[in-house]
Design a protein around this motif. Structure first.
Motif, PDB file in Angstrom:
ATOM      1  N   ASP A   1      31.178  27.053  50.017  1.00 18.76           N
ATOM      2  CA  ASP A   1      29.912  27.166  49.144  1.00 18.76           C
ATOM      3  C   ASP A   1      28.947  28.351  49.469  1.00 18.76           C
ATOM      4  N   ILE A   2      29.416  28.772  50.472  1.00 18.15           N
ATOM      5  CA  ILE A   2      28.706  30.086  51.227  1.00 18.15           C
ATOM      6  C   ILE A   2      29.491  31.181  50.848  1.00 18.15           C
ATOM      7  N   SER A   3      29.023  31.959  50.349  1.00 15.35           N
ATOM      8  CA  SER A   3      29.934  33.356  49.822  1.00 15.35           C
ATOM      9  C   SER A   3      29.392  34.345  50.921  1.00 15.35           C
ATOM     10  N   ARG A   4      30.626  35.425  50.987  1.00 19.75           N
ATOM     11  CA  ARG A   4      30.417  36.443  52.075  1.00 19.75           C
ATOM     12  C   ARG A   4      29.158  37.389  51.730  1.00 19.75           C
ATOM     13  N   THR A   5      28.678  37.523  50.787  1.00 21.91           N
ATOM     14  CA  THR A   5      27.430  38.195  50.577  1.00 21.91           C
ATOM     15  C   THR A   5      26.155  37.545  51.264  1.00 21.91           C
ATOM     16  N   GLU A   6      26.263  36.315  51.581  1.00 19.00           N
ATOM     17  CA  GLU A   6      24.954  35.794  52.148  1.00 19.00           C
ATOM     18  C   GLU A   6      24.981  36.168  53.773  1.00 19.00           C
ATOM     19  N   SER A   7      26.065  36.882  54.223  1.00 23.01           N
ATOM     20  CA  SER A   7      25.928  37.540  55.621  1.00 23.01           C
ATOM     21  C   SER A   7      25.728  38.922  55.531  1.00 23.01           C
ATOM     22  N   ARG A   8      24.864  39.331  56.650  1.00 21.45           N
ATOM     23  CA  ARG A   8      24.739  40.738  56.718  1.00 21.45           C
ATOM     24  C   ARG A   8      25.752  41.473  57.450  1.00 21.45           C
ATOM     25  N   SER A   9      26.623  40.961  57.968  1.00 19.29           N
ATOM     26  CA  SER A   9      27.635  41.616  58.531  1.00 19.29           C
ATOM     27  C   SER A   9      28.850  42.220  57.965  1.00 19.29           C
ATOM     28  N   GLU A  10      29.321  43.170  58.050  1.00 19.38           N
ATOM     29  CA  GLU A  10      30.502  43.554  57.242  1.00 19.38           C
ATOM     30  C   GLU A  10      31.802  43.028  57.711  1.00 19.38           C
ATOM     31  N   ASP A  11      31.633  42.386  58.906  1.00 19.82           N
ATOM     32  CA  ASP A  11      32.862  42.016  59.452  1.00 19.82           C
ATOM     33  C   ASP A  11      32.935  40.494  59.487  1.00 19.82           C
ATOM     34  N   VAL A  12      32.498  39.881  58.143  1.00 15.51           N
ATOM     35  CA  VAL A  12      32.384  38.290  57.984  1.00 15.51           C
ATOM     36  C   VAL A  12      33.686  37.687  58.419  1.00 15.51           C
ATOM     37  N   SER A  13      34.565  38.172  57.770  1.00 13.33           N
ATOM     38  CA  SER A  13      36.082  37.754  57.833  1.00 13.33           C
ATOM     39  C   SER A  13      36.995  38.590  58.716  1.00 13.33           C
ATOM     40  N   LYS A  14      37.824  37.606  59.638  1.00 16.57           N
ATOM     41  CA  LYS A  14      38.745  38.593  60.475  1.00 16.57           C
ATOM     42  C   LYS A  14      39.929  38.532  59.817  1.00 16.57           C
ATOM     43  N   ASN A  15      40.151  38.270  58.540  1.00 16.26           N
ATOM     44  CA  ASN A  15      41.385  38.363  57.901  1.00 16.26           C
ATOM     45  C   ASN A  15      41.355  39.699  57.137  1.00 16.26           C
ATOM     46  N   ALA A  16      42.458  40.485  57.388  1.00 17.39           N
ATOM     47  CA  ALA A  16      42.403  42.061  57.014  1.00 17.39           C
ATOM     48  C   ALA A  16      42.731  41.901  55.684  1.00 17.39           C
ATOM     49  N   ASP A  17      43.238  40.928  55.137  1.00 13.50           N
ATOM     50  CA  ASP A  17      43.104  40.805  53.583  1.00 13.50           C
ATOM     51  C   ASP A  17      42.022  41.006  52.825  1.00 13.50           C
ATOM     52  N   ASP A  18      40.850  40.494  53.513  1.00 14.29           N
ATOM     53  CA  ASP A  18      39.645  40.382  52.477  1.00 14.29           C
ATOM     54  C   ASP A  18      38.626  41.503  52.915  1.00 14.29           C
ATOM     55  N   TYR A  19      39.132  42.770  53.859  1.00 15.30           N
ATOM     56  CA  TYR A  19      38.407  43.879  54.020  1.00 15.30           C
ATOM     57  C   TYR A  19      38.328  44.815  53.029  1.00 15.30           C
ATOM     58  N   VAL A  20      37.241  45.303  52.721  1.00 16.61           N
ATOM     59  CA  VAL A  20      36.953  46.237  51.912  1.00 16.61           C
ATOM     60  C   VAL A  20      36.104  47.185  52.420  1.00 16.61           C
ATOM     61  N   SER A  21      36.278  48.671  52.453  1.00 19.05           N
ATOM     62  CA  SER A  21      35.562  49.629  53.033  1.00 19.05           C
ATOM     63  C   SER A  21      34.165  49.679  52.249  1.00 19.05           C
ATOM     64  N   ASP A  22      33.510  50.686  53.043  1.00 15.26           N
ATOM     65  CA  ASP A  22      32.085  51.160  52.142  1.00 15.26           C
ATOM     66  C   ASP A  22      32.272  52.215  51.191  1.00 15.26           C
ATOM     67  N   LEU A  23      33.483  52.632  51.053  1.00  7.62           N
ATOM     68  CA  LEU A  23      33.745  53.684  50.183  1.00  7.62           C
ATOM     69  C   LEU A  23      33.636  53.654  48.809  1.00  7.62           C
ATOM     70  N   MET A  24      32.699  54.658  47.946  1.00 11.54           N
ATOM     71  CA  MET A  24      32.439  54.450  46.603  1.00 11.54           C
ATOM     72  C   MET A  24      33.566  54.479  45.819  1.00 11.54           C
ATOM     73  N   PHE A  25      33.522  54.009  44.551  1.00 12.24           N
ATOM     74  CA  PHE A  25      34.555  54.423  43.506  1.00 12.24           C
ATOM     75  C   PHE A  25      33.930  55.344  42.663  1.00 12.24           C
ATOM     76  N   LEU A  26      34.758  56.384  42.118  1.00 13.53           N
ATOM     77  CA  LEU A  26      34.182  57.435  41.147  1.00 13.53           C
ATOM     78  C   LEU A  26      34.324  56.667  40.028  1.00 13.53           C
ATOM     79  N   GLU A  27      33.194  56.437  39.253  1.00 16.74           N
ATOM     80  CA  GLU A  27      33.213  55.668  37.859  1.00 16.74           C
ATOM     81  C   GLU A  27      32.791  56.709  36.923  1.00 16.74           C
ATOM     82  N   ILE A  28      33.441  56.349  35.766  1.00 18.04           N
ATOM     83  CA  ILE A  28      33.506  57.206  34.465  1.00 18.04           C
ATOM     84  C   ILE A  28      33.002  56.164  33.424  1.00 18.04           C
ATOM     85  N   ASN A  29      31.604  56.507  32.932  1.00 17.09           N
ATOM     86  CA  ASN A  29      31.028  55.444  32.062  1.00 17.09           C
ATOM     87  C   ASN A  29      31.187  53.941  32.440  1.00 17.09           C
ATOM     88  N   GLY A  30      30.903  53.806  33.917  1.00 16.10           N
ATOM     89  CA  GLY A  30      31.005  52.497  34.465  1.00 16.10           C
ATOM     90  C   GLY A  30      32.212  51.904  34.674  1.00 16.10           C
TER      91      GLY A  30
END
Length: 253
Positions: A36-65
């Motif tokens: 029930d507790i989502s990862r967004t509730e944690s302030r840590s970027e290292d919430v999960s030690k599972n590499a499959d869950d890792y998402v970097s802080d790099l941005m996507f280039l968006e065109i019209n959203g």
């Protein structure tokens, strides 16, 4: 405040913590078990030690959203093999546009890319996509010699040639990296000295600028050793290496 009163205060705090632990900790554990507790509730970027869950802080280039993805392409590389965008799926790679007879910025760009190649030599999921903007001269044989001269050894580094109109469309529209003919400049062609960074899923990625917007590209001309050029521009090769390392940790989906 007396010592006796202070002791009572500590006893009261201890009792409060004990009651909290008895009542609430089991509920929190149950929520975690029930997801029930989502990862967004944690302030840590290292919430999960599972590499499959890792998402970097790099941005996507968006065109019209919508995040911009690498368009389809198909060209011939230095070994005479047909290479398409699908050959880069599951790989983090850097994109450049160049030509072998370039007398100015291309040698600097490719020396920097060779240094990056050597930094990530142990990673089978790292590559480079180099597209010539002078395909009439830059045949497969010419590109092969160029690769050998510069010490290009990564099997995922393809120097590609093909239809000039298609290459220019890929540069100017597909990657928004300028390329064009200009008989008035040295070499007869002009192009950007920037690199684009692509993630394993084919999306253009970059870090934020000082205003919170994606940088989009990385300066490819200035080396790490130079640090700053004559115009006061700072090198971004070290930055690019850091961001490649981040994307290599992400999962291919």
């Amino acid at each position: 405040m007396s010592t006796k009163k202070t002791n009572y205060s500590y006893i009261g705090i201890a009792l409060t913590l004990l009651v909290f632990g008895i009542i609430f900790i089991p509920r929190i554990v149950d929520r975690i078990k029930g997801e029930d507790i989502s990862r967004t509730e944690s302030r840590s970027e290292d919430v999960s030690k599972n590499a499959d869950d890792y998402v970097s802080d790099l941005m996507f280039l968006e065109i019209n959203g919508t995040p911009k993805k690498v368009p389809q392409f198909s060209f011939v590389n230095q070994d005479g093999k047909t290479i398409t965008n699908k050959d880069y799926e599951g790989k983090v790679y850097v994109v450049e546009f160049f030509f072998t007879t370039c007398p100015t910025i291309c040698p600097r760009m490719n020396r920097n890319l060779v240094q990056i190649q050597n930094t990530f030599s142990d990673f089978e999921d790292f590559g480079v996509a180099s597209f010539t903007i002078n395909p009439e001269y830059d045949t497969q044989e010419v590109l092969k010699t160029y690769a050998e001269t510069y010490g290009i050894t990564n099997p995922n580094w393809h120097l590609m040639t093909g239809d000039q109109e298609a290459i220019y469309a890929l540069a100017n529209v597909g990657f928004n990296i300028y390329a064009g003919e200009n008989p008035e400049v040295d070499g007869g062609f002009e192009h950007s000295g920037n690199f684009a960074l692509i993630d394993k899923n084919g999306f253009m990625r970059s870090r934020k600028d000082n205003f919170g917007n994606p940088k989009i590209f990385y300066k490819g001309i200035i080396s790490e050793e130079e640090k700053v050029d004559d115009d006061g521009e700072t090198e971004e090769i070290s930055m690019l290496k850091q961001d490649i390392a981040k994307l290599l940790k992400e999962k291919y989906q």
